[in-house]
Enzyme design. Structure first.
Site, PDB file in Angstrom:
ATOM      1  N   CYS A 129      29.665   8.656 -22.431  1.00 42.35           N
ATOM      2  CA  CYS A 129      30.767   9.569 -22.802  1.00 42.35           C
ATOM      3  C   CYS A 129      30.927  10.728 -21.822  1.00 42.35           C
ATOM      4  CB  CYS A 129      30.548  10.099 -24.217  1.00 42.35           C
ATOM      5  SG  CYS A 129      28.863  10.640 -24.524  1.00 42.35           S
ATOM      6  N   HIS A 253      32.898  16.946 -26.144  1.00 44.24           N
ATOM      7  CA  HIS A 253      31.976  17.465 -25.137  1.00 44.24           C
ATOM      8  C   HIS A 253      32.728  18.406 -24.190  1.00 44.24           C
ATOM      9  CE1 HIS A 253      29.201  14.586 -26.559  1.00 44.24           C
ATOM     10  NE2 HIS A 253      29.200  13.704 -25.578  1.00 44.24           N
TER      11      HIS A 253
END
Ligand code: A2P
Length: 349
Positions: A129, A253
């Site tokens: 990710c 994130h």
């Protein structure tokens, strides 16, 4: 083809639930969908396009007559079952790190290296990710100006550690608000000897430590970036270093990325132009309006958001960027389903 038989491996997990919803919104014609998980979840009922579907325990027989597998049940589960699925004729898009560094397995962000899909032998790997959201932003800069060095510090949401870690962090927050001692059995990393609360804290450990003091997450960011951009996981042509930190954010994130490009005449305006043209990127960068990417505003979106673009005034050709994306969508489920859409469009299933 009047539709594909699809299986989602790890359907009950944090990524799995999003694989179901992203597949429902995709243009992939689904004839039949199988939801697979461990024996613990067998019999549980989930919905696909409002239709109830019963979760099945994964066994080697689960993959008979399956055309496409979307997998996110952990590396060991992928290692065990994906070769069996390929053997029985399925194409697998794997969201784990099990096969990412296999030279026969393309590691793909469709906006960046879609053509690598043509070289698949049954398994395609979805990058980590934190790699995906960084590399989708760096790729257009690399192509326009060359890229010499990348220094990244990540601020990674707990959902990347799985549903159980996410639940644990919410429980820790509740404990703190109740003036109780916070407890930890999972964070930072399930299976490690020591655990620390993540709520109201920062944990500079994602995945296990390597012998050189880097974590495996940091290793992944370094070598996956090289494999995607240079087709060589050990290439010295772009220097990459990373520090990965788990932060008490639920979804999305953040990454502070410092880059040095080859073209010393590159400007912030030039970088902004490249980023604006890149599919999948939204530039959110207006200091006068206090506009910049945030996890809360990126959550639930497929795009990657880039802001805080600045030139390093003491080092010509060097820049700072701030990159945010929903780690469970572009970082996982959406990139996986997007790969599958490309496989269908390009006749590669
Ligand atoms: P289960 O819910 O039955 O444990 P997350 O990343 O959120 O922790 O989710 C992990 C996913 O992987 C879940 O769907 C989980 O199913 C699944 N899973 C874990 N172990 C296995 C296994 N041995 N076989 C198949 N699926 C598994």
């Amino acid at each position: 083809m009047n539709g594909y038989n699809v299986a989602i491996l790890g359907a009950t997990g944090a990524v799995g639930s999003r694989l179901i919803s992203q597949l429902a919104q995709s243009n992939i014609p689904v004839k039949n969908l199988k939801l697979l998980a461990s024996a613990r979840s067998a019999g549980k009922v989930l919905k696909f396009k409002n239709e109830p579907l019963t979760v099945e325990e994964t066994t080697p027989d689960s993959f008979k007559n399956v055309d496409l597998v979307l997998a996110s049940a952990g590396g060991n589960v992928s290692q065990k079952f994906l070769p069996i699925a390929v053997q029985s004729g399925a194409v697998c898009v794997d969201n784990t790190s099990a096969f990412r560094m296999d030279p026969d397995v393309p590691l793909v962000i469709p906006e960046v290296n879609r053509e690598a899909l043509k070289r698949h032998h049954g398994i395609i790997a979805n990058p980590n990710c934190s790699t995906i959201q960084m590399v989708i932003a760096l790729a257009p800069i690399y192509h326009a100006f060359g890229l010499k060095q990348v220094i990244v510090s990540t601020y990674q949401a707990v959902s990347g550690a799985g549903q159980a870690a996410w639940n644990e962090m919410l429980h820790q927050a509740q404990q703190r608000l109740n003036n109780e001692a916070m407890t930890a059995k999972i964070t930072p990393v399930k299976g490690e000897p020591h655990h620390y609360p993540l709520a109201f804290n920062l944990l500079p450990q994602i995945d296990v430590f390597e012998d050189n003091g880097y974590t495996h997450e940091e290793w992944k960011m370094i070598h996956e970036t090289k494999k995607i951009l240079l087709d060589d996981m050990d290439s010295p042509d772009i220097k990459v270093t990373a520090t990965c930190v788990r932060v008490p954010v639920e979804l999305g994130h953040g990454e502070s990325v410092y880059i040095e490009v080859a073209d010393k005449k590159a400007t912030v305006a030039g970088l902004r132009q490249q980023l604006t043209r890149m599919p999948g990127i939204i530039v959110q960068d207006d200091p006068a309006e206090q506009l910049y990417p945030q996890p809360l505003t990126a959550a639930g979106k497929r795009e990657t958001f880039v802001g805080r673009l600045r030139a390093d005034e003491e080092n010509p050709g060097a820049f700072n960027l701030w990159i945010v994306s929903d780690n469970l969508l572009k970082g996982a489920a959406w990139n996986t389903v997007e790969i599958a859409e490309c496989l269908v469009e390009d006749g590669l299933i």
